[in-house]
Write a protein that holds these residues in place. Structure first.
Motif, PDB file in Angstrom:
ATOM      1  N   ARG A  93       0.851  -1.182   0.000  1.00 24.57           N
ATOM      2  CA  ARG A  93       0.000   0.000   0.000  1.00 24.57           C
ATOM      3  C   ARG A  93       0.890   1.237   0.000  1.00 24.57           C
ATOM      4  O   ARG A  93       1.896   1.269   0.708  1.00 24.57           O
ATOM      5  CB  ARG A  93      -0.880  -0.023   1.255  1.00 24.57           C
ATOM      6  CG  ARG A  93      -1.980   1.009   1.245  1.00 24.57           C
ATOM      7  CD  ARG A  93      -2.787   1.008   2.531  1.00 24.57           C
ATOM      8  NE  ARG A  93      -3.607   2.216   2.523  1.00 24.57           N
ATOM      9  CZ  ARG A  93      -4.934   2.228   2.499  1.00 24.57           C
ATOM     10  NH1 ARG A  93      -5.603   1.115   2.561  1.00 24.57           N
ATOM     11  NH2 ARG A  93      -5.605   3.363   2.437  1.00 24.57           N
TER      12      ARG A  93
ATOM     13  N   PRO B 210      -5.084   6.504   0.167  1.00 22.13           N
ATOM     14  CA  PRO B 210      -4.573   7.548   1.073  1.00 22.13           C
ATOM     15  C   PRO B 210      -3.916   6.968   2.327  1.00 22.13           C
ATOM     16  O   PRO B 210      -4.351   5.943   2.855  1.00 22.13           O
ATOM     17  CB  PRO B 210      -5.836   8.344   1.450  1.00 22.13           C
ATOM     18  CG  PRO B 210      -6.862   7.988   0.438  1.00 22.13           C
ATOM     19  CD  PRO B 210      -6.541   6.601  -0.010  1.00 22.13           C
TER      20      PRO B 210
ATOM     21  N   VAL C 211      -9.862   7.926   3.743  1.00 24.97           N
ATOM     22  CA  VAL C 211      -9.041   6.716   3.786  1.00 24.97           C
ATOM     23  C   VAL C 211      -9.942   5.484   3.729  1.00 24.97           C
ATOM     24  O   VAL C 211      -9.667   4.505   3.040  1.00 24.97           O
ATOM     25  CB  VAL C 211      -8.162   6.685   5.055  1.00 24.97           C
ATOM     26  CG1 VAL C 211      -7.240   5.475   5.054  1.00 24.97           C
ATOM     27  CG2 VAL C 211      -7.365   7.973   5.184  1.00 24.97           C
ATOM     28  N   ALA C 212     -11.066   5.557   4.455  1.00 28.75           N
ATOM     29  CA  ALA C 212     -11.982   4.421   4.484  1.00 28.75           C
ATOM     30  C   ALA C 212     -12.689   4.239   3.146  1.00 28.75           C
ATOM     31  O   ALA C 212     -13.010   3.118   2.764  1.00 28.75           O
ATOM     32  CB  ALA C 212     -13.018   4.622   5.592  1.00 28.75           C
ATOM     33  N   ALA C 213     -12.930   5.341   2.441  1.00 27.57           N
ATOM     34  CA  ALA C 213     -13.789   5.265   1.264  1.00 27.57           C
ATOM     35  C   ALA C 213     -13.049   5.029  -0.042  1.00 27.57           C
ATOM     36  O   ALA C 213     -13.627   4.484  -0.974  1.00 27.57           O
ATOM     37  CB  ALA C 213     -14.620   6.553   1.152  1.00 27.57           C
TER      38      ALA C 213
ATOM     39  N   SER D 222     -15.740  13.041  -2.648  1.00 27.08           N
ATOM     40  CA  SER D 222     -17.163  12.897  -2.308  1.00 27.08           C
ATOM     41  C   SER D 222     -17.338  12.643  -0.829  1.00 27.08           C
ATOM     42  O   SER D 222     -18.366  12.979  -0.248  1.00 27.08           O
ATOM     43  CB  SER D 222     -17.786  11.720  -3.063  1.00 27.08           C
ATOM     44  OG  SER D 222     -17.346  11.687  -4.378  1.00 27.08           O
ATOM     45  N   ALA D 223     -16.355  12.005  -0.211  1.00 33.48           N
ATOM     46  CA  ALA D 223     -16.458  11.643   1.195  1.00 33.48           C
ATOM     47  C   ALA D 223     -16.179  12.835   2.103  1.00 33.48           C
ATOM     48  O   ALA D 223     -16.855  13.017   3.114  1.00 33.48           O
ATOM     49  CB  ALA D 223     -15.474  10.517   1.513  1.00 33.48           C
TER      50      ALA D 223
ATOM     51  N   TYR E  52     -18.440   6.924  -7.657  1.00 28.32           N
ATOM     52  CA  TYR E  52     -19.007   6.476  -6.380  1.00 28.32           C
ATOM     53  C   TYR E  52     -19.977   7.483  -5.787  1.00 28.32           C
ATOM     54  O   TYR E  52     -20.830   7.132  -4.988  1.00 28.32           O
ATOM     55  CB  TYR E  52     -17.872   6.143  -5.393  1.00 28.32           C
ATOM     56  CG  TYR E  52     -17.378   4.728  -5.585  1.00 28.32           C
ATOM     57  CD1 TYR E  52     -17.059   4.261  -6.861  1.00 28.32           C
ATOM     58  CD2 TYR E  52     -17.260   3.840  -4.524  1.00 28.32           C
ATOM     59  CE1 TYR E  52     -16.637   2.962  -7.065  1.00 28.32           C
ATOM     60  CE2 TYR E  52     -16.829   2.530  -4.716  1.00 28.32           C
ATOM     61  CZ  TYR E  52     -16.527   2.101  -5.984  1.00 28.32           C
ATOM     62  OH  TYR E  52     -16.123   0.817  -6.192  1.00 28.32           O
ATOM     63  N   ILE E  53     -19.832   8.725  -6.216  1.00 27.63           N
ATOM     64  CA  ILE E  53     -20.740   9.736  -5.689  1.00 27.63           C
ATOM     65  C   ILE E  53     -22.186   9.411  -6.068  1.00 27.63           C
ATOM     66  O   ILE E  53     -23.125   9.774  -5.361  1.00 27.63           O
ATOM     67  CB  ILE E  53     -20.338  11.140  -6.182  1.00 27.63           C
ATOM     68  CG1 ILE E  53     -21.104  12.212  -5.416  1.00 27.63           C
ATOM     69  CG2 ILE E  53     -20.547  11.289  -7.670  1.00 27.63           C
ATOM     70  CD1 ILE E  53     -20.668  13.596  -5.725  1.00 27.63           C
TER      71      ILE E  53
ATOM     72  N   THR F 154     -13.651   9.557  -5.170  1.00 25.79           N
ATOM     73  CA  THR F 154     -14.449   9.147  -4.022  1.00 25.79           C
ATOM     74  C   THR F 154     -13.985   9.877  -2.763  1.00 25.79           C
ATOM     75  O   THR F 154     -14.806  10.246  -1.915  1.00 25.79           O
ATOM     76  CB  THR F 154     -14.330   7.627  -3.810  1.00 25.79           C
ATOM     77  OG1 THR F 154     -14.541   6.981  -5.062  1.00 25.79           O
ATOM     78  CG2 THR F 154     -15.351   7.126  -2.810  1.00 25.79           C
TER      79      THR F 154
ATOM     80  N   LEU G 161     -23.607   6.731  -5.681  1.00 27.83           N
ATOM     81  CA  LEU G 161     -24.174   5.849  -4.663  1.00 27.83           C
ATOM     82  C   LEU G 161     -24.828   6.625  -3.526  1.00 27.83           C
ATOM     83  O   LEU G 161     -25.720   6.125  -2.851  1.00 27.83           O
ATOM     84  CB  LEU G 161     -23.091   4.937  -4.086  1.00 27.83           C
ATOM     85  CG  LEU G 161     -22.403   4.003  -5.078  1.00 27.83           C
ATOM     86  CD1 LEU G 161     -21.198   3.337  -4.434  1.00 27.83           C
ATOM     87  CD2 LEU G 161     -23.372   2.956  -5.587  1.00 27.83           C
ATOM     88  N   THR G 162     -24.351   7.838  -3.293  1.00 23.75           N
ATOM     89  CA  THR G 162     -24.896   8.618  -2.181  1.00 23.75           C
ATOM     90  C   THR G 162     -25.794   9.762  -2.658  1.00 23.75           C
ATOM     91  O   THR G 162     -26.386  10.459  -1.844  1.00 23.75           O
ATOM     92  CB  THR G 162     -23.779   9.224  -1.306  1.00 23.75           C
ATOM     93  OG1 THR G 162     -22.870   9.914  -2.158  1.00 23.75           O
ATOM     94  CG2 THR G 162     -23.042   8.145  -0.551  1.00 23.75           C
TER      95      THR G 162
ATOM     96  N   ASN H  75     -13.885  -5.619  -7.761  1.00 21.29           N
ATOM     97  CA  ASN H  75     -15.307  -5.549  -7.396  1.00 21.29           C
ATOM     98  C   ASN H  75     -15.794  -4.103  -7.392  1.00 21.29           C
ATOM     99  O   ASN H  75     -16.660  -3.735  -6.619  1.00 21.29           O
ATOM    100  CB  ASN H  75     -15.515  -6.188  -6.020  1.00 21.29           C
ATOM    101  CG  ASN H  75     -14.633  -5.547  -4.956  1.00 21.29           C
ATOM    102  OD1 ASN H  75     -13.790  -4.718  -5.277  1.00 21.29           O
ATOM    103  ND2 ASN H  75     -14.834  -5.928  -3.699  1.00 21.29           N
TER     104      ASN H  75
END
Ligand code: SF4
Ligand code: SF4
Lengths: 388, 315
Positions: free
Chosen positions: B83, B158, B150-152, B121-122, B258-259, B118, B261-262, B252
């Motif tokens: 990573r 990141p 970082v999570a998204a 967007s987060a 991804y934006i 993403t 999705l929200t 996957n």
């Protein structure tokens, strides 16, 4: 254990000793966290950027504090007046819950002094978290105002109390709207992470899951907490047969509502699996874990609430409430930590210092709750302002 | 503009032919994001990379990062996805070639510079911006350290400076924006690559170049430009002769920004804000009426009659 807190054994009660020890450790952990950074006390890393503090302190905290808006809406908006006696404890739990969610957030943010950034004009226009930030901030204000009449009665500020009471309906409406938004939006946070959250938990319905389960959590917490307060603050409640019967009937009534909400929650959870046709995944180890949560901590308490209500068993309702609370904790930890990290090579396990900090934060909340309940008219009305 | 001789795609000539060759359907599905037509990108040909890690070293120097523990020319552990981190905004991982025993494929990873990032967007404070050049950059002066980015990030890019007590930052590749914008150079890693595995240029041109390579049956490329549609499209693009599944690429992913999705959830907010109070006040009025023993609100059709009777409204 702490039945007779107050007068005589003022200081060295077992409760105070244990709470004192926890808070002392918490103080040390606080110094470590803020003096040496997140890395010094947490097991977080880039692959697991969110841990116990997000999963428990924030997500569980918000869900379990949902009793405030649930009961306030029931009593003030739908005017189901027989629950009036539990509005104040529910609102106080809500207020302290959100207060300590905010404290947990300050521990978790890398630069906590910037927690106000989304409020003071740094806009993430498309960010779900931006909206959550605003809603939680506004709802904290609402809860403070909803709680204030009790404090003002205690202080004897009659006139200010009069103004605060006039706001009741407006605050209830605001609380319901803001709660609808952020309870569901905390779920929407995970809409952005389809590849990370296990497909059984990921669903386009996740905001709905969060909202409906928060109502169940709020009701369960009110039942649970009513039970505890009756046990531990016996001098604050009436003991005649009529009052007891009334309290039991409230518990049963809440249990009935919780049964309905849990049933709905179970339904939408199944819809989530069906909608994405994830049935086959149920046969995997993660599927078993999903079923533990869904059967053991949603279906079972739902059945138990129903049984308890039908058979007028306050005890069954209380056990169901405890199961529901545990189930919500399990769900939020799954979504944000456990099932969220299912594909991580190196699974995250919280450090003892993270756990210690969470325990210390909860303990602080309990201590303050106790302090307030012993002084302010929360469990029983103030003699000057009897309930009609 | 002086541009490194070995890496820049002299792409203009390609523009016409490719779309004809590819047919309308593939062109139409290229990506949905309204990308700036002039945005840059980098095409990585994984079959060319030799795994020398020169890009890692160049990146480390360019960004003035601390030296990593292992020397740059140390071999990467086989089959382990590395990573990007605080000392290396780009890392090369090495995978065994499933079709040819003993051979390996090297995969350079860094921020993909998504067309609709993403991370952006987060972020609740808007700390990420995508520049017209295509670089996704981060403003550490407003970041509050929630680590949602970082999570998204679907590519796991990141890095967060958990070890810093007072000024933790999110760290990641910035496409050497200052080199591109101010100096007219290509990113340091591209410049450093001795094998010319990386090609810097306009993204639109890179896609055409990649397609031309894929179309040559003798070359044996996998029919997939990774990054063309993934997560709505990325500025970094990859082509490979070994399936991407075997090389640690996330497979996957959504083939849309991804934006999206929200979007629904975010759009519902004003609706709830407007309709919620009206609905609740209505319920409150209804409850009050029922409580006071007045008749429930009269259906619209019957309203006129009720009015004459003088009942049925008020509070
Ligand atoms: S790869 Fe990740 S960090 Fe880079 S732009 Fe895309 S979402 Fe952001
Ligand atoms: S950590 Fe910083 S940059 Fe990342 S989402 Fe949070 S505020 Fe934005």
């Amino acid at each position: 254990m702490v039945a007779n807190v107050g007068r005589l054994r003022r200081h060295l009660t077992p409760f105070n000793i244990i709470a004192g020890l926890i808070l002392a450790v918490g103080l040390v952990l606080t110094v470590l966290r803020f003096g040496f950074g997140l890395g010094a006390v947490t097991n977080l890393d880039d692959a697991n950027p969110w841990g116990l503090w997000i999963g428990f302190d924030i997500l569980c905290g918000v869900a379990l504090a949902a009793g405030g808006f649930t009961i306030a809406t029931t009593v003030h908006i739908f005017r189901v007046k027989r629950f009036e006696a539990i509005v104040r404890p529910a609102v106080l739990t809500g207020f302290l819950g959100y207060l300590f969610v905010t404290v947990g957030l300050l521990f978790d943010l890398g630069r906590p002094w910037r927690v106000v950034n989304p409020i003071i004009g740094h806009v993430g226009p498309s960010s779900v978290m931006f909206e959550v930030g605003w809603c939680v901030f506004l709802y904290l204000l609402v809860l403070f105002l909803e709680f204030s009449p009790a404090a003002l009665e205690w202080l004897g500020w009659k006139r200010v109390r009069g103004w605060a009471v006039k706001l009741t309906i407006v605050l209830s409406v605001a609380g319901m709207v803001l709660s609808t938004l952020h309870q569901s939006s905390l779920g929407s946070l995970f809409l952005l992470t389809p590849g990370r959250l296990h497909p059984l938990w990921y669903s386009p319905y996740v905001p709905v899951f969060f909202f409906v389960s928060a109502i169940a959590a709020g009701l369960a917490m009110v039942i649970f907490e009513g039970w505890l307060t009756h046990r531990f603050f016996p001098d604050k409640i009436a003991h005649d047969a009529a009052s007891r019967a009334h309290f039991d009937s409230l518990t049963l009534g809440l249990g009935k509502a919780a049964a309905v909400v849990l049933f709905a929650y179970f339904g939408v959870k199944v819809l989530g699996v069906a909608g994405d046709n994830h049935w086959a995944l149920l046969a995997s180890p993660w599927g078993m874990w999903f079923l533990v949560e869904l059967i053991g901590f949603v279906a079972l308490p739902c059945a138990l609430f129903t049984w308890g209500y039908r058979n007028q068993s306050v005890k069954a309702v209380r056990i169901a409430a405890v199961l529901t609370v545990l189930g919500i904790v399990l769900n939020r930890l799954n979504v944000s930590v456990i099932a969220f990290g299912w594909s991580a090579a190196d699974p995250y396990v919280p450090s003892w210092m993270e756990i210690g900090t969470s325990i210390a934060i909860v303990t602080t909340g309990v201590v303050i709750f106790r302090w307030i309940v012993q002084r302010m008219p929360i469990l029983t009305p103030h003699p000057d302002y009897p309930r009609h | 503009m002086t541009i490194s001789r070995r890496s820049l795609l002299k792409g203009a000539g390609l523009t016409g032919g490719a779309s004809l060759l590819l047919g309308p359907s593939r062109v139409a599905s290229a990506f949905t994001a309204p990308a700036a037509p002039d945005a840059y990108g980098v095409l990585v040909d994984l079959s060319v990379c030799e795994g020398c890690h020169a890009c890692e070293e160049a990146c480390n120097e360019q960004n003035g990062l601390p030296k990593p523990e292992a020397p740059f020319d140390a071999e990467a552990p086989l089959g382990v996805k590395r990573r990007p981190g605080g000392s290396t905004f780009t890392v090369v991982s090495t995978y065994p070639d499933p079709a040819h025993r003993g051979e390996v494929v090297n995969v350079k990873t860094q921020c993909m510079h998504c067309l609709e990032p993403t991370c952006a967007s987060a972020c609740p404070v808007g700390a990420f911006t995508r520049t017209p050049e295509g670089a996704v950059v981060y403003d550490e002066t407003i970041c509050m350290g929630c680590r949602y980015c970082v999570a998204a990030c679907p590519f796991g890019v990141p890095h967060y400076e958990f070890e810093s007590a007072f000024s933790p930052r999110v760290q990641k590749c910035v496409l050497c924006l200052s080199r591109i914008r101010e100096d007219g150079l290509v990113p340091a890693c591209v410049d450093a690559c001795p094998a010319e595995a990386t090609t810097f240029g306009k993204r639109a041109d890179l896609i055409k170049l990649a397609r031309r390579k894929l179309l040559d049956p003798d070359e044996g490329y996998v029919d997939h430009i990774y990054g063309e549609r993934e997560a709505g499209g990325t500025s970094w693009l990859y082509i490979s002769k070994v399936p991407f599944e075997a090389l640690g690429f996330p497979m996957n992913l959504e083939m849309q920004p991804y934006i999206n999705l929200t979007k629904g959830a975010v759009k519902a907010v004003p609706l709830v804000l407007v309709l919620g109070p009206a609905f609740l006040m209505g319920m409150n009025a209804l409850a009050k009426r029922i409580e006071e023993g007045e008749p429930a609100p009269v259906p619209v059709a019957a309203h006129h009659d009720a009015k004459n009777g003088g009942s049925g409204h008020g509070r």
